[in-house]
Write a protein that holds these residues in place. Sequence first.
Motif, short mmCIF file in Angstrom:
data_model
loop_
_atom_site.label_atom_id
_atom_site.label_comp_id
_atom_site.label_asym_id
_atom_site.label_seq_id
_atom_site.Cartn_x
_atom_site.Cartn_y
_atom_site.Cartn_z
N PHE A 1 14.62 18.35 21.58
CA PHE A 1 14.30 17.10 21.98
C PHE A 1 14.66 16.88 23.43
CE2 PHE A 1 18.15 14.66 22.50
CZ PHE A 1 19.08 15.61 21.57
N ALA A 2 13.98 16.10 24.01
CA ALA A 2 14.34 16.00 25.57
C ALA A 2 15.21 14.55 25.66
CB ALA A 2 13.06 15.65 26.39
N ASN A 3 16.01 14.38 26.70
CA ASN A 3 16.57 13.19 26.97
C ASN A 3 15.60 12.57 28.15
OD1 ASN A 3 19.32 12.63 25.79
ND2 ASN A 3 19.53 14.64 26.55
N ALA A 4 14.91 11.52 27.68
CA ALA A 4 13.82 10.86 28.64
C ALA A 4 14.60 10.25 29.67
CB ALA A 4 13.08 9.72 27.80
N THR A 5 13.90 10.69 30.91
CA THR A 5 14.36 10.24 32.15
C THR A 5 14.32 8.62 32.41
OG1 THR A 5 12.49 10.61 33.38
CG2 THR A 5 14.03 12.39 33.36
N LYS A 6 15.10 8.14 33.41
CA LYS A 6 14.78 6.65 33.70
C LYS A 6 13.25 6.64 34.20
CE LYS A 6 18.90 4.30 34.78
NZ LYS A 6 20.17 5.16 34.47
N SER A 7 12.59 7.44 34.89
CA SER A 7 11.43 7.16 35.58
C SER A 7 10.53 7.21 34.16
CB SER A 7 10.76 7.92 36.63
OG SER A 7 11.11 9.57 36.12
N GLU A 8 10.58 7.95 33.09
CA GLU A 8 9.96 8.24 31.93
C GLU A 8 10.00 6.76 31.15
OE1 GLU A 8 9.94 12.95 31.66
OE2 GLU A 8 11.36 11.68 30.34
N VAL A 9 11.24 6.22 31.36
CA VAL A 9 11.52 4.92 30.63
C VAL A 9 10.49 3.83 31.40
CG1 VAL A 9 13.11 3.04 30.40
CG2 VAL A 9 13.71 5.33 29.74
N ASP A 10 10.78 3.91 32.75
CA ASP A 10 10.00 2.87 33.49
C ASP A 10 8.48 2.87 33.26
OD1 ASP A 10 12.10 1.70 34.77
OD2 ASP A 10 12.23 3.02 36.51
N LEU A 11 8.00 4.13 33.17
CA LEU A 11 6.66 4.30 33.03
C LEU A 11 6.14 3.51 31.62
CD1 LEU A 11 4.00 5.87 34.15
CD2 LEU A 11 4.97 7.87 32.87
N ALA A 12 6.98 4.12 30.71
CA ALA A 12 6.47 3.52 29.20
C ALA A 12 6.78 2.20 28.98
CB ALA A 12 7.56 4.35 28.25
N VAL A 13 7.65 1.75 29.64
CA VAL A 13 7.79 0.18 29.69
C VAL A 13 6.61 -0.59 30.32
CG1 VAL A 13 9.15 -1.83 30.52
CG2 VAL A 13 10.27 0.14 29.45
N ALA A 14 6.09 -0.07 31.63
CA ALA A 14 4.98 -0.72 32.35
C ALA A 14 3.64 -0.51 31.46
CB ALA A 14 4.61 0.24 33.60
N TYR A 15 3.35 0.67 30.77
CA TYR A 15 2.32 0.76 29.88
C TYR A 15 2.41 0.01 28.65
CZ TYR A 15 0.09 4.85 31.89
OH TYR A 15 -0.44 5.91 32.73
N ALA A 16 3.46 -0.27 28.16
CA ALA A 16 3.92 -1.21 26.96
C ALA A 16 3.43 -2.55 27.21
CB ALA A 16 5.27 -1.09 26.52
N ASN A 17 3.84 -2.99 28.48
CA ASN A 17 3.72 -4.57 28.84
C ASN A 17 2.12 -4.77 29.10
OD1 ASN A 17 6.13 -5.89 28.45
ND2 ASN A 17 6.93 -4.49 30.13
N ALA A 18 1.49 -3.79 29.54
CA ALA A 18 0.20 -4.02 29.56
C ALA A 18 -0.72 -3.96 28.42
CB ALA A 18 -0.57 -2.83 30.71
N ALA A 19 -0.31 -2.90 27.52
CA ALA A 19 -0.92 -2.97 26.29
C ALA A 19 -0.68 -4.16 25.33
CB ALA A 19 -0.29 -1.63 25.45
#
Length: 499
Positions: free
Chosen positions: A40-58
């Motif tokens: 398993f990977a430790n998701a990076t801060k930029s991956e967190v930011d990316l997922a949060v942006a997608y989540a709010n749009a979705a």
Amino acid sequence: MQQRMRELSGHNYIANEWQLSTGAMTDLIDPATEEIVGQFANATKSEVDLAVAYANAAQKQWWAMSALDRATALHQVADRMIELSVETGECLTREMGKPFRESNWEGGAAASSFRYYAEIARHEQGRVAGPAIAGQLHMVIKEPVGTVVSIVPYNFPLLLAGWQVAAALAAGNAVIIKPSEITSLTLLYSMQAFDHLPSGLVQVLTGGAQTGQDLVGHESTHAIAFTGSVKAAQAVAATAALRFKPALIEASGNDAFIVMPSADIDTAARGAAFAAFLNCGQVCTSAERFYVHEDVYEEFVLKLAQHAQNLRVGSGLELVDIGPMSSKRELERFEKIVTRAIEQGAQIVCGGNRSTNFDTGWFYEPTVLKVSHDMEVMHGECFGPLAPICKVSSFEQAIAFTNDSQLGLGANIYTTDLEETFRAVNEIETGIVWVNTPLNDNDAIPFGGRKFTGAGRELGAEGLEIFRNSKMVMIAPTALADPEWFPYPDDDTYLAVNP
Ligand code: NAD
């Protein structure tokens, strides 16, 4: 499946695609074979930011749909989870060891909560109050909070993520799941059940405490649903509190199991074996401490020990009742608890050692101890294959010992006495009481605990509340002047009222 697990290794699930993380990788070990099954990977801060942006749009897309279309999509999730349950089950057993029957069951059980919430969420979306001003419409509208972070433990990853995701989606939210490190691949694999939903509506970011904290503290996530240990729960609740985010907290349990003389002791002992040893004792609602009336104590101890010794221990992919413990760390933590209990005078009835039948794996014998209530083993969560049994002289003593705990998830009692049943239901200070039916749950009624076990409830209509904002709305049919407005009438001055 082993090939697929290797392929999913080191990925997150972002915007409906498995994306290779750039974060640090950690090996995942099969607890039966001790072989590496993936990373398993430790998701990076930029991956967190990316997922949060997608989540709010979705989330905006999802909430713009009709409630009926959302319900249909949630039923499709349930259908897919059932179709996938053999595969997710195998993956789960290879990751954390539980018998395949239990890991296969999780897919169907999670699906059931999606069906329940698909319907209940469209049943109502607020309420109309009797107007405080004649002729007006006064109501509360229930709106989604936005993006929910769901942090889940390793012991029932599909089921527990399912409960939270189903309720959060049904309430109109997006969800980012942060699985336990050791069951990362199972939740990544299960994302196939969600790929018909708007891109980014349900995502998985893997990692440990830091990834969890990055998500909880992120300025653009809006509510937290956490299940896990008290220590992690406190860290999550503290971070959420700084941003005033609602946080559902489902933490540890230390459930009591009372047996009274009126009970059928054969059935009670069999129920006790299930309650103590299911999933190798790694259940938040495991029976962790037994209080058995002195009139039936020796009989009950003997019968529970017979059941414990008859349990088939081995790889979860074989014909077994109990698999290994989920990790070496957990096995070593659990061993210390048993050792300490023996130091304090606990008497071994059966078990008490690692299983010697295997060359590999973190297997421990189902263990029954005779104990007293003052021993440490009765006052914390052991989370392993252990049934410590304490003799009590009365119903009152059993209830007092049951309530003498800092945790308050569930409690069991075996009795056929109506007065004892009523008193147990009323007097036990937990979120759940089971009378002659250990460890069961029901999508339609709320699950959760008191004291250090947590705050809030999942399942039932109550389970939607944490994921909804209430908006007060008042509508006047026409814009008439309100008699409360300025200027105030002369008759209302202090001097006029109090000459
Ligand atoms: P854990 O607390 O170690 O981990 C749970 C989750 O929290 C994991 O995803 C982990 O990565 C994450 N986490 C850990 N520290 C964190 C932090 N500081 N900030 C943010 N996230 C953090 O628990 P576990 O060992 O996976 O699971 C076992 C525990 O879960 C037991 O105590 C059990 O009773 C509890 N549990 C409770 C319920 C319930 O409904 N009350 C259900 C299942 C399990």
